[in-house]
Design a protein around this motif. Structure first.
Motif, PDB file in Angstrom:
ATOM      1  N   ALA A   1       0.861  -1.181   0.000  1.00 50.05           N
ATOM      2  CA  ALA A   1       0.000   0.000   0.000  1.00 50.05           C
ATOM      3  C   ALA A   1       0.896   1.229   0.000  1.00 50.05           C
ATOM      4  O   ALA A   1       1.705   1.414   0.907  1.00 50.05           O
ATOM      5  CB  ALA A   1      -0.916   0.000   1.220  1.00 50.05           C
ATOM      6  N   LEU A   2       0.765   2.058  -1.022  1.00 49.81           N
ATOM      7  CA  LEU A   2       1.640   3.206  -1.215  1.00 49.81           C
ATOM      8  C   LEU A   2       0.824   4.493  -1.214  1.00 49.81           C
ATOM      9  O   LEU A   2      -0.166   4.611  -1.938  1.00 49.81           O
ATOM     10  CB  LEU A   2       2.384   3.060  -2.553  1.00 49.81           C
ATOM     11  CG  LEU A   2       3.194   4.246  -3.065  1.00 49.81           C
ATOM     12  CD1 LEU A   2       4.296   4.618  -2.094  1.00 49.81           C
ATOM     13  CD2 LEU A   2       3.780   3.922  -4.441  1.00 49.81           C
ATOM     14  N   LEU A   3       1.231   5.443  -0.388  1.00 53.11           N
ATOM     15  CA  LEU A   3       0.606   6.764  -0.347  1.00 53.11           C
ATOM     16  C   LEU A   3       1.581   7.789  -0.893  1.00 53.11           C
ATOM     17  O   LEU A   3       2.694   7.929  -0.396  1.00 53.11           O
ATOM     18  CB  LEU A   3       0.216   7.123   1.090  1.00 53.11           C
ATOM     19  CG  LEU A   3      -0.298   8.559   1.326  1.00 53.11           C
ATOM     20  CD1 LEU A   3      -1.575   8.814   0.536  1.00 53.11           C
ATOM     21  CD2 LEU A   3      -0.526   8.815   2.815  1.00 53.11           C
TER      22      LEU A   3
ATOM     23  N   SER B   1       3.511  10.115 -10.737  1.00 50.91           N
ATOM     24  CA  SER B   1       4.207   8.968 -10.190  1.00 50.91           C
ATOM     25  C   SER B   1       3.304   7.741 -10.167  1.00 50.91           C
ATOM     26  O   SER B   1       3.732   6.625 -10.493  1.00 50.91           O
ATOM     27  CB  SER B   1       4.706   9.280  -8.776  1.00 50.91           C
ATOM     28  OG  SER B   1       5.382   8.173  -8.211  1.00 50.91           O
ATOM     29  N   ALA B   2       2.041   7.948  -9.794  1.00 53.73           N
ATOM     30  CA  ALA B   2       1.093   6.831  -9.761  1.00 53.73           C
ATOM     31  C   ALA B   2       0.918   6.228 -11.155  1.00 53.73           C
ATOM     32  O   ALA B   2       0.859   5.002 -11.308  1.00 53.73           O
ATOM     33  CB  ALA B   2      -0.248   7.302  -9.208  1.00 53.73           C
ATOM     34  N   PHE B   3       0.845   7.081 -12.171  1.00 52.46           N
ATOM     35  CA  PHE B   3       0.685   6.554 -13.527  1.00 52.46           C
ATOM     36  C   PHE B   3       1.968   5.898 -14.027  1.00 52.46           C
ATOM     37  O   PHE B   3       1.932   5.029 -14.894  1.00 52.46           O
ATOM     38  CB  PHE B   3       0.205   7.652 -14.474  1.00 52.46           C
ATOM     39  CG  PHE B   3      -1.277   7.864 -14.404  1.00 52.46           C
ATOM     40  CD1 PHE B   3      -2.143   6.997 -15.034  1.00 52.46           C
ATOM     41  CD2 PHE B   3      -1.801   8.914 -13.673  1.00 52.46           C
ATOM     42  CE1 PHE B   3      -3.516   7.170 -14.947  1.00 52.46           C
ATOM     43  CE2 PHE B   3      -3.175   9.099 -13.574  1.00 52.46           C
ATOM     44  CZ  PHE B   3      -4.033   8.219 -14.210  1.00 52.46           C
TER      45      PHE B   3
ATOM     46  N   GLN C   1      -2.718  -7.936  -3.770  1.00 47.33           N
ATOM     47  CA  GLN C   1      -3.058  -6.696  -4.474  1.00 47.33           C
ATOM     48  C   GLN C   1      -2.305  -5.508  -3.890  1.00 47.33           C
ATOM     49  O   GLN C   1      -2.230  -5.337  -2.686  1.00 47.33           O
ATOM     50  CB  GLN C   1      -4.560  -6.434  -4.369  1.00 47.33           C
ATOM     51  CG  GLN C   1      -5.041  -5.228  -5.179  1.00 47.33           C
ATOM     52  CD  GLN C   1      -6.516  -4.952  -4.916  1.00 47.33           C
ATOM     53  OE1 GLN C   1      -6.860  -4.172  -4.041  1.00 47.33           O
ATOM     54  NE2 GLN C   1      -7.390  -5.608  -5.686  1.00 47.33           N
ATOM     55  N   SER C   2      -1.756  -4.679  -4.772  1.00 49.98           N
ATOM     56  CA  SER C   2      -1.127  -3.427  -4.363  1.00 49.98           C
ATOM     57  C   SER C   2      -2.079  -2.269  -4.645  1.00 49.98           C
ATOM     58  O   SER C   2      -2.850  -2.310  -5.605  1.00 49.98           O
ATOM     59  CB  SER C   2       0.189  -3.202  -5.112  1.00 49.98           C
ATOM     60  OG  SER C   2       1.150  -4.170  -4.748  1.00 49.98           O
ATOM     61  N   VAL C   3      -2.022  -1.250  -3.778  1.00 48.51           N
ATOM     62  CA  VAL C   3      -2.883  -0.086  -3.958  1.00 48.51           C
ATOM     63  C   VAL C   3      -2.043   1.169  -3.843  1.00 48.51           C
ATOM     64  O   VAL C   3      -1.134   1.252  -3.013  1.00 48.51           O
ATOM     65  CB  VAL C   3      -4.045  -0.084  -2.926  1.00 48.51           C
ATOM     66  CG1 VAL C   3      -3.517   0.002  -1.504  1.00 48.51           C
ATOM     67  CG2 VAL C   3      -5.025   1.048  -3.200  1.00 48.51           C
ATOM     68  N   VAL C   4      -2.346   2.139  -4.702  1.00 51.78           N
ATOM     69  CA  VAL C   4      -1.645   3.420  -4.699  1.00 51.78           C
ATOM     70  C   VAL C   4      -2.679   4.515  -4.467  1.00 51.78           C
ATOM     71  O   VAL C   4      -3.654   4.631  -5.213  1.00 51.78           O
ATOM     72  CB  VAL C   4      -0.911   3.673  -6.031  1.00 51.78           C
ATOM     73  CG1 VAL C   4      -0.140   4.995  -5.966  1.00 51.78           C
ATOM     74  CG2 VAL C   4       0.020   2.515  -6.371  1.00 51.78           C
ATOM     75  N   VAL C   5      -2.475   5.301  -3.421  1.00 54.79           N
ATOM     76  CA  VAL C   5      -3.369   6.413  -3.088  1.00 54.79           C
ATOM     77  C   VAL C   5      -2.591   7.712  -3.258  1.00 54.79           C
ATOM     78  O   VAL C   5      -1.444   7.815  -2.809  1.00 54.79           O
ATOM     79  CB  VAL C   5      -3.889   6.291  -1.639  1.00 54.79           C
ATOM     80  CG1 VAL C   5      -4.722   7.520  -1.263  1.00 54.79           C
ATOM     81  CG2 VAL C   5      -4.700   5.014  -1.464  1.00 54.79           C
ATOM     82  N   THR C   6      -3.198   8.700  -3.893  1.00 55.85           N
ATOM     83  CA  THR C   6      -2.518   9.981  -4.077  1.00 55.85           C
ATOM     84  C   THR C   6      -3.353  11.117  -3.508  1.00 55.85           C
ATOM     85  O   THR C   6      -4.554  10.988  -3.300  1.00 55.85           O
ATOM     86  CB  THR C   6      -2.233  10.283  -5.560  1.00 55.85           C
ATOM     87  OG1 THR C   6      -3.460  10.669  -6.211  1.00 55.85           O
ATOM     88  CG2 THR C   6      -1.630   9.084  -6.269  1.00 55.85           C
ATOM     89  N   GLY C   7      -2.692  12.252  -3.300  1.00 54.77           N
ATOM     90  CA  GLY C   7      -3.371  13.467  -2.880  1.00 54.77           C
ATOM     91  C   GLY C   7      -2.759  14.063  -1.624  1.00 54.77           C
ATOM     92  O   GLY C   7      -2.062  13.383  -0.878  1.00 54.77           O
TER      93      GLY C   7
ATOM     94  N   ASP D   1       2.034   0.963   3.715  1.00 56.69           N
ATOM     95  CA  ASP D   1       3.377   0.389   3.839  1.00 56.69           C
ATOM     96  C   ASP D   1       4.454   1.409   3.499  1.00 56.69           C
ATOM     97  O   ASP D   1       5.507   1.449   4.130  1.00 56.69           O
ATOM     98  CB  ASP D   1       3.514  -0.822   2.896  1.00 56.69           C
ATOM     99  CG  ASP D   1       2.551  -1.928   3.248  1.00 56.69           C
ATOM    100  OD1 ASP D   1       2.586  -2.406   4.398  1.00 56.69           O
ATOM    101  OD2 ASP D   1       1.746  -2.322   2.375  1.00 56.69           O
ATOM    102  N   THR D   2       4.174   2.214   2.482  1.00 57.42           N
ATOM    103  CA  THR D   2       5.128   3.222   2.021  1.00 57.42           C
ATOM    104  C   THR D   2       4.417   4.557   1.904  1.00 57.42           C
ATOM    105  O   THR D   2       3.332   4.636   1.320  1.00 57.42           O
ATOM    106  CB  THR D   2       5.726   2.841   0.648  1.00 57.42           C
ATOM    107  OG1 THR D   2       6.406   1.594   0.747  1.00 57.42           O
ATOM    108  CG2 THR D   2       6.705   3.908   0.171  1.00 57.42           C
ATOM    109  N   VAL D   3       5.011   5.587   2.485  1.00 54.75           N
ATOM    110  CA  VAL D   3       4.468   6.941   2.372  1.00 54.75           C
ATOM    111  C   VAL D   3       5.570   7.841   1.825  1.00 54.75           C
ATOM    112  O   VAL D   3       6.631   7.979   2.434  1.00 54.75           O
ATOM    113  CB  VAL D   3       3.983   7.482   3.741  1.00 54.75           C
ATOM    114  CG1 VAL D   3       3.458   8.909   3.583  1.00 54.75           C
ATOM    115  CG2 VAL D   3       2.921   6.572   4.340  1.00 54.75           C
TER     116      VAL D   3
END
Length: 208
Positions: free
Chosen positions: A41-43, A54-56, A166-172, A184-186
């Motif tokens: 899980a990456l923020l 970066s997310a794209f 599953q990996s998830v990427v959250v932005t903002g 997991d990663t910020v």
């Protein structure tokens, strides 16, 4: 090159080689210690430019491995972006959805924004339960939590309880400490300068 210069150059090379060997040993040790195999899980947060970009980049990386990707964009959608146009034209295997209301300071309609956020979350949440998705990107999701458009516990539980692979990427920007705690990663993108503040218009291919 004189003999003295050659000797000094050899010493620099030897010193560099020793430093790199030491660095490699540290990296190899960390790789050896990383024994857990699961999705991450990456923020991507902060006030600087580049979070969505970066997310794209992660989307492109996942596609390179033939992985299944879902992308849900909150807030954005009134103005076509380069990412949207490229993915729709060239990446039909990506499930791409947008809230489509534009920025909250444009709509100025809290009730309408909440309804749109809930409708968009109804698309995102099933992705977080579907193990066939290798990567899910929730672009600008943090604003939905900051403005309380979505229930925080509902969102955090969905992120925590997603399929293990599953990996998830959250932005903002922002999103609160509770969100950071479960990731997991910020990574924080810091703004040092921004062209817009100098009166330079947003540029296609760079900003749009």
């Amino acid at each position: 090159m004189s003999e003295q210069d050659t000797s000094q150059q050899d010493k620099k090379n030897q010193k560099h080689k020793a430093a790199m060997e030491k660095q490699k040993a540290k990296v190899d040790a960390r790789i050896e210690e990383a024994s857990t195999e699961r999705g991450v899980a990456l923020l991507l947060t902060g006030n600087g430019k580049g979070k969505s970009s970066s997310a794209f980049g992660i989307v492109m990386r996942a596609l390179g491995y033939g992985q299944k990707v879902g992308v849900v964009q909150f807030i954005k959608g009134q103005q076509l972006s380069g990412e949207e146009m490229y993915i729709k034209d060239h990446c039909p295997q990506v499930d791409f959805h947008q809230m489509g209301t534009g920025f909250t300071w444009n709509t100025q309609d809290r009730s309408g924004d909440i309804a749109a956020a809930e409708k968009t979350w109804a698309i995102a949440e099933p992705m977080l339960k579907d193990g066939s998705y290798d990567v899910v990107v929730l672009d600008e999701l943090t604003y939905m939590l900051a403005y309380k458009y979505l229930d925080e516990d509902t969102v955090l539980n969905a992120l925590k309880n997603r399929p293990v692979e599953q990996s998830v990427v959250v932005t903002g920007r922002g999103g609160g400490s509770a969100l950071q705690d479960i990731m997991d990663t910020v990574s924080e993108v810091k703004e040092v300068k921004h062209a817009f503040k100098a009166g330079i218009k947003a540029r296609q291919g760079v900003d749009l």
